[in-house]
Design a protein around this motif. Structure first.
Motif, PDB file in Angstrom:
ATOM      1  N   GLN A 145       0.835  -1.195   0.000  1.00 52.73           N
ATOM      2  CA  GLN A 145       0.000   0.000   0.000  1.00 52.73           C
ATOM      3  C   GLN A 145       0.869   1.242   0.000  1.00 52.73           C
ATOM      4  N   HIS A 200       1.754   5.139   0.889  1.00 51.25           N
ATOM      5  CA  HIS A 200       1.513   6.036   2.023  1.00 51.25           C
ATOM      6  C   HIS A 200       0.709   7.241   1.565  1.00 51.25           C
ATOM      7  N   LYS A 201      -0.313   7.585   2.344  1.00 54.98           N
ATOM      8  CA  LYS A 201      -1.138   8.765   2.015  1.00 54.98           C
ATOM      9  C   LYS A 201      -1.386   9.575   3.283  1.00 54.98           C
ATOM     10  N   SER A 234      -3.037  13.470   4.869  1.00 56.05           N
ATOM     11  CA  SER A 234      -3.959  14.580   4.605  1.00 56.05           C
ATOM     12  C   SER A 234      -3.730  15.678   5.638  1.00 56.05           C
ATOM     13  N   THR A 263       0.517  11.596  -1.625  1.00 56.06           N
ATOM     14  CA  THR A 263       0.520  10.141  -1.834  1.00 56.06           C
ATOM     15  C   THR A 263       1.858   9.739  -2.417  1.00 56.06           C
ATOM     16  N   SER A 264       2.492   8.729  -1.825  1.00 53.74           N
ATOM     17  CA  SER A 264       3.770   8.248  -2.365  1.00 53.74           C
ATOM     18  C   SER A 264       3.528   7.528  -3.682  1.00 53.74           C
ATOM     19  N   THR A 321       4.780   1.943  -3.447  1.00 52.45           N
ATOM     20  CA  THR A 321       4.195   1.305  -2.273  1.00 52.45           C
ATOM     21  C   THR A 321       5.290   0.824  -1.321  1.00 52.45           C
ATOM     22  N   ASN A 346      -3.672   6.393   4.637  1.00 55.32           N
ATOM     23  CA  ASN A 346      -3.259   5.005   4.388  1.00 55.32           C
ATOM     24  C   ASN A 346      -1.827   4.847   4.875  1.00 55.32           C
TER      25      ASN A 346
END
Length: 477
Positions: A104, A106-107, A109, A180-181, A184, A230
């Motif tokens: 996944q 990384h995200k 905000s 967002t990266s 993953t 995330n």
């Protein structure tokens, strides 16, 4: 209706006589040219068919000389949870795989900002994986300005952004910067540090509101002013219930020797595990030999037709040394063993290629399978050799003597074609010669006709003078 012209003086059918004389001279020459042309055309067609058949045999053997075609691996096990691929390094065996986690990105905000709100002056540094870049903000820059600078620059020094995508999501409370990266996995987690204008780089005022750094092992030193949407997560699989493997991506390369696994979906508790099976595949040998046998038997049938002799008539290449020579060499290649060293040798017959009393080949698959099972490496060495110098290469070189663009067959075709061109020249020469003969004969017969006409006129004059002499009694009856 044909019109025949006669000589005015002689009354002879001069055109018919000339045509007959010219045809008598021309017909045998044309017959010889036609016969020669027919023989040349037939020979070109025959050796051309022979060359095409030989090339087909040659091509059928090429695949057996390709080292990459041997000892392939068949893998099964791709399903809705995983996909797999393998290469020659994979060893026969079976395994079960459970997908524990998917990779996944990384995200993060940010807190909400007003559209025209200044976010604070300073320097913001963003890192993900091996990539890190910095950009400078003025006291009037907004969240949208930061988004644009992250995505497009300018960056400080020689920095560049290869790792993070910035976008703005507008909610009921305002604008949020979402980072967002691009890659993953845990190694690509995002860190954000700032040099704030107020000197405090981790508080919730000014540019520090965008700080996020949990890289320190001590949680007391973490800065989490952004919300983690995330987590950066590795993919994880378990092989055979005991061996756990993780990866930054959903791809697991060469985890099992020669086998690549791609995780696609998590296994739930009640899902059946994915079963992987690796088996050895040597079907190229049987496929290649069957192709060779088919093309050789087609060549044999053509050869028998071209070289036939007997009560049923003779083939167009009956007794031809070219045909005899190439078929003799092929029969020798098929039957002769190849020394592979260390006391080992092999031949096509030992691999199940059998010949009946008419020379027709068949494949004994049981014999072939036994030889493959006993020592597939020896079979591979027979065809490929130690340095692409095996049977297939030797076979290709022997046939190339006949089939190459400058080979013996093409040289013969070129020679016959040149002779055909020469016949065309001879036809042109013959036509010119017959035209000259026709002109000469017409001149001779026309001269004769004038002479006869003159003699006839003299005769008529003398006769008239005699009839008018005194004392000549005329017959008036």
């Amino acid at each position: 209706m044909a019109i025949s012209f006669t000589g005015l003086g002689s009354g002879l059918a001069v055109s018919d006589i000339v045509d007959a004389l010219v045809n008598a001279e021309q017909a045998p020459a044309e017959a010889r040219l036609n016969t020669t042309e027919g023989k040349l055309t037939t020979d070109i067609s025959a050796v051309g068919a022979l060359k095409a058949a030989l090339e087909k045999v040659q091509t059928s053997m090429e695949a057996l000389g390709d080292n990459d075609n041997y000892q392939q691996r068949n893998t099964s096990g791709s399903d809705s949870f995983i996909s797999i691929s393998s290469d020659k390094e994979a060893q026969p065996g079976s395994y079960n795989v459970k997908v524990d986690a998917l990779a996944q990105a990384h995200k993060l905000s940010s807190p909400a900002f007003a559209a025209d709100e200044a976010i604070g002056a300073g320097v913001i540094t963003i890192g993900s994986g091996a990539n890190s870049f910095s950009t400078v903000l003025s006291a009037t820059n907004t969240l949208e300005d930061l988004r644009d600078q992250i995505n497009n620059g300018p960056f400080t020094g020689s920095d560049s952004n290869d790792s993070v995508i910035a976008t703005i999501v507008t909610s009921d409370t305002g604008q949020h910067l979402v980072l967002t990266s691009k890659e993953t996995g845990e190694d690509n987690a995002i860190t954000i540090t700032v040099q704030d204008g107020d000197g405090n780089n981790t508080d919730t005022g000014g540019l520090s509101r965008l700080a996020y750094d949990v890289s320190d092992a001590d949680p007391a030193n973490h800065t989490t002013n952004l919300t983690q949407v995330n987590a950066a997560q590795n993919a994880q699989i378990t092989i055979d219930g005991t061996l756990t493997v993780s990866s930054n991506t959903n791809e697991f390369t060469n985890v099992i020797d020669g086998v690549d696994i791609t995780a696609k979906k998590l296994h739930a508790t009640d899902d059946d595990l994915s079963d992987i099976s690796v088996t050895e595949n040597n079907n190229n040998i049987k496929t290649g030999l069957n192709s060779f046998i088919t093309s050789y038997n087609e060549l044999l049938e053509l050869s028998n037709n071209l070289g036939a002799s007997g009560e049923g008539g003779a083939g167009v290449m009956a007794g031809d040394s070219l045909l005899r020579g190439v078929m003799s060499k092929l029969r020798s290649e098929i039957t002769n063993p190849v020394d592979l060293g260390n006391g080992n040798s092999l031949s096509l017959s030992q691999l199940g290629v059998e010949t009946d009393r008419y020379g027709v080949l068949t494949l004994n698959t049981e014999t072939l399978d036994e030889q493959i099972d006993a020592d597939v490496n020896l079979v591979q060495q027979f065809f490929v050799g130690d340095d692409d110098d095996g049977f297939a290469q030797s076979f290709d070189e022997k046939l190339s003597f006949y089939t190459d663009s400058d080979g013996i067959i093409q040289n013969r075709i070129d020679s016959k074609t040149n002779q055909l061109d020469d016949i065309d020249d001879q036809r042109v020469s013959l036509a010119s010669k017959m035209e000259s003969l026709s002109s000469r004969l017409y001149a001779q017969y026309n001269a004769m006709d004038l002479l006869v006409a003159s003699l006839n006129n003299t005769s008529s004059y003398v006769q008239a003078q005699l009839e008018n002499m005194p004392g000549v009694v005329r017959d008036n009856s």
